[in-house]
Design an enzyme around this catalytic site. Structure first.
Site, PDB file in Angstrom:
ATOM      1  N   PRO A   1     -32.068 -38.853  27.394  1.00 17.97           N
ATOM      2  CA  PRO A   1     -31.749 -37.497  27.841  1.00 17.97           C
ATOM      3  C   PRO A   1     -30.392 -37.461  28.529  1.00 17.97           C
ATOM      4  CG  PRO A   1     -33.420 -38.470  29.263  1.00 17.97           C
ATOM      5  CD  PRO A   1     -33.178 -39.443  28.138  1.00 17.97           C
ATOM      6  N   HIS A   2     -29.684 -36.368  28.354  1.00 22.30           N
ATOM      7  CA  HIS A   2     -28.361 -36.251  28.963  1.00 22.30           C
ATOM      8  C   HIS A   2     -28.032 -34.787  29.205  1.00 22.30           C
ATOM      9  CE1 HIS A   2     -27.986 -36.387  24.574  1.00 22.30           C
ATOM     10  NE2 HIS A   2     -26.993 -35.529  24.709  1.00 22.30           N
ATOM     11  N   ALA A   3     -27.136 -34.573  30.168  1.00 16.53           N
ATOM     12  CA  ALA A   3     -26.764 -33.203  30.525  1.00 16.53           C
ATOM     13  C   ALA A   3     -25.414 -33.205  31.224  1.00 16.53           C
ATOM     14  CB  ALA A   3     -27.817 -32.597  31.452  1.00 16.53           C
TER      15      ALA A   3
END
Length: 154
Positions: free
Chosen positions: A65-67
């Site tokens: 996951p990344h943001a």
């Protein structure tokens, strides 16, 4: 790019049981708040928003996951090893137990992509993942991750 620049030892955790992906994102938000000075809720919302574009479970029990978030000056990471895998809507439909999250500045372009590529290459190494699954000490996990990436980069 070296994983040792992305991942601080204090951003590595082992968690026994979580009930959902959203709960995992809450844990990642807590890590980002304590280690990187971000607001937990901002991190959770950004991860959920990104996940809405498509699941970040890449297969073989691994999720990335990344943001992008305001308040960061460089790409930072967090790693969580789950003792009990959770459903994650991964591409291979298998539950996830190794999670390497990346948090990037809002305006990080190439830096974010390079970090994601480095983490992705590292987490595709089945021998490294076996070592991660065999250890429960966060400092050992950090060493396995950062040493493995250094060896691969050489």
């Amino acid at each position: 790019m070296q994983l040792s620049t992305l991942l601080k030892p204090s951003a590595v955790r082992v968690i026994g049981t979580l009930s959902s992906k959203k709960r995992l994102f809450q844990e990642l938000g807590d890590i980002a708040a304590s280690v990187h000075g971000l607001r937990t809720q901002d991190v959770v919302e950004a991860l959920l928003e990104r996940e809405g574009l498509g699941p970040t479970g890449v297969g073989q029990g691994v999720a990335l996951p990344h943001a992008r978030l305001a308040g960061l000056e460089s790409v930072q990471g967090a790693f969580v090893r789950l003792e009990k895998p959770i459903e994650f809507d991964a591409v291979d439909r298998k539950p996830v137990d190794l999670v390497f999250a990346l948090f990037a500045p809002e305006d990080a372009g190439v830096e974010h992509l390079k970090a994601l590529a480095t983490v992705s290459r590292t987490m595709r190494d089945s021998a490294l993942c076996t070592k991660l699954r065999a250890n429960v000490d966060p400092l050992t996990l950090h060493a396995v991750l950062t040493e493995g990436a250094s060896i691969q980069a050489a």
